[in-house]
Enzyme design. Structure first.
Site, PDB file in Angstrom:
ATOM      1  CD  GLU A  65      -2.957  -0.601  -0.019  1.00  0.00           C
ATOM      2  OE1 GLU A  65      -3.165   0.145  -1.165  1.00  0.00           O
ATOM      3  OE2 GLU A  65      -3.531  -1.502   0.335  1.00  0.00           O
ATOM      4  N   GLY A 110     -16.468   5.223  -3.260  1.00  0.00           N
ATOM      5  CA  GLY A 110     -16.610   5.421  -1.548  1.00  0.00           C
ATOM      6  C   GLY A 110     -15.098   4.805  -0.644  1.00  0.00           C
ATOM      7  N   GLY A 149     -12.590   2.402  -0.979  1.00  0.00           N
ATOM      8  CA  GLY A 149     -11.543   2.185  -1.263  1.00  0.00           C
ATOM      9  C   GLY A 149     -11.315   1.255  -2.506  1.00  0.00           C
ATOM     10  CG  ASP A 159      -5.955   2.070  -7.217  1.00  0.00           C
ATOM     11  OD1 ASP A 159      -5.687   1.582  -6.755  1.00  0.00           O
ATOM     12  OD2 ASP A 159      -6.694   3.206  -6.759  1.00  0.00           O
TER      13      ASP A 159
HETATM   14  C1  GLA Z   1      -5.145   4.598  -3.920  1.00  0.00           C
HETATM   15  C2  GLA Z   1      -4.134   4.918  -5.474  1.00  0.00           C
HETATM   16  C3  GLA Z   1      -3.587   3.884  -5.603  1.00  0.00           C
HETATM   17  C4  GLA Z   1      -2.365   3.896  -4.359  1.00  0.00           C
HETATM   18  C5  GLA Z   1      -3.326   3.354  -3.132  1.00  0.00           C
HETATM   19  C6  GLA Z   1      -2.287   2.908  -1.972  1.00  0.00           C
HETATM   20  O1  GLA Z   1      -6.052   3.791  -3.909  1.00  0.00           O
HETATM   21  O2  GLA Z   1      -5.709   5.436  -6.276  1.00  0.00           O
HETATM   22  O3  GLA Z   1      -2.922   4.551  -6.411  1.00  0.00           O
HETATM   23  O4  GLA Z   1      -1.384   4.111  -3.972  1.00  0.00           O
HETATM   24  O5  GLA Z   1      -3.969   4.717  -2.958  1.00  0.00           O
HETATM   25  O6  GLA Z   1      -1.434   2.019  -2.257  1.00  0.00           O
END
Ligand code: GLA
Length: 382
Positions: free
Chosen positions: A34, A121, A123, A171
């Site tokens: 992360e 939202g 995550g 992502d």
């Molecule tokens: C978000 C960002 C990703 C990554 C994560 C943390 O999802 O879009 O690019 O940095 O946070 O790992």
């Protein structure tokens, strides 16, 4: 988002007629790694069976129509006059169109209806699902000939420019390049991908804090700036260092005096998290899920204490989960400041896990909201 594929198709027919293509673009989970992607490090995500469905059709003029079914919003405009919108929702889409135009691809007008079953939202990267979905759809509709990696990069650039979040590439790469029943080990420097099979005897559960990620944007960009500040310090001693990916832990400690406390802690977290991803992949290859789960727990500790992107609700859920039988690992997932924890649970303990989390949800004054997810195929035509 809560629309089924049928609802999206019906919505398109009601408004425009027959769609030319229908596609599905998934959200993602991340097992470990992360805040490493924008440091050119390693991540281990997978697209999951929750996502966005889009129906599209080209037009003969230069007008685009965007229709967000779940938000009940509609926006019409001209392909040749793209600018960020004061509302947030269309910017993921407008940004993609703008990137394609800037790269001199020939876009015509089109109609789009979209909806899905991806919690916004939480995550799980609904933003990347939207960006990748439209980039993929326009690539098909106008025969642009772009490959999946390039489409992912266009999605990321859209987020940087029109949404204003300096996100990494994880992502979008996960949404575009994932494979069914596989985890994706991604090297965020050269974008090389290795697939690791997800074992059938473990399940992925997301526990949703339902905490709005209010601080996420400024907090995220701030973390990124800290990492860059750290690299600038270290580069003076070794010009070969381009990102925290290149930094060894002992080298970082050797220059500790030159850092303020916060910047040092954040950089140390990133260097350690990269090592954890490498170790976690080795554990997976060895079939050592106990070790894998321990690394997830350590990742949470680092995110919470050193990188400081957790929140009390995430901490309570991760801590409670890690004490339940059959839970291999638990940690906050994604950018942080709210959203979900990801939990790796032995299949035989799946039911007990959901029961066991009820009390922890009560402690954070939220009703239990748990999603079971399975690794799935990246963005695809239906
Ligand atoms: C978000 C960002 C990703 C990554 C994560 C943390 O999802 O879009 O690019 O940095 O946070 O790992």
């Amino acid at each position: 988002m809560s629309s089924s594929t049928d609802a999206v198709i019906a919505g398109f027919r009601a408004e425009f007629g027959e769609p030319a293509l229908i596609l599905r673009s998934p959200g993602r989970v991340n097992l470990i790694g992360e805040h490493t992607d924008y440091n050119e490090g390693f991540v281990l995500p997978a697209a999951v069976d929750r996502g966005v469905t889009m129906a599209l059709r080209p037009r003969s003029d230069r007008t685009f129509v965007l229709r967000a079914l779940d938000l009940d919003k509609r926006l019409e405009g001209q392909i040749d006059a793209l600018a960020p919108h004061p509302d947030r929702w269309p910017n993921y889409l407008l940004g993609v169109m703008d990137q394609l135009r800037k790269a001199r691809f020939k876009l015509g007008g089109f109609e789009l209806v979209y909806g899905g079953d991806l919690p916004m939202g939480a995550g799980m990267s609904s933003s990347a699902a939207l960006e990748c979905g439209l980039a993929f759809g326009l690539n098909e509709l106008f025969k642009l000939g772009l490959n999946r990696q390039r489409l992912a990069q266009i999605g990321q650039a859209a987020e940087h420019t029109f949404v204003g979040v300096k996100c990494g590439i994880m992502d979008q790469m996960a949404s575009m390049l994932s494979r069914k029943d596989q985890l994706m080990r991604l090297d965020c420097r050269d974008l090389s991908v290795n697939y690791v099979p997800m074992r059938g005897d473990v399940k992925i559960f997301l526990c949703d804090t339902q905490v709005e990620r209010a601080l996420a944007e400024s907090g995220y960009n701030e973390r990124r700036a800290s990492c860059e500040a750290g690299v600038a310090i270290l580069q003076k001693h070794d010009p070969a260092i381009r990102s925290l990916r290149d930094v060894q832990l002992d080298f970082l400690y050797a220059h500790r005096d030159e850092f303020d406390g916060v910047t040092f802690r954040r950089c140390r977290y990133v260097v350690e998290e990269n090592l954890r991803v490498i170790a976690a992949c080795e554990a997976l290859e060895d079939g050592d899920l106990g070790e894998f789960g321990q690394l997830m727990n350590l990742s949470h500790y680092g995110l919470s204490q050193a990188y400081q992107v957790s929140c009390p609700e995430l901490d309570v859920l991760a801590d409670a989960a890690s004490k339940l039988p059959g839970v291999l690992g638990s940690r906050m997932m994604g950018a942080g400041f709210g959203g979900c924890t990801i939990n790796l649970v032995e299949a035989s303990a799946a039911e007990a896990f959901q029961e066991g989390m009820i009390e922890a949800f009560a402690r954070i004054h939220r009703k239990p909201l748990i999603h079971m997810c399975a690794p799935t195929q990246g963005t695809e035509l239906l």
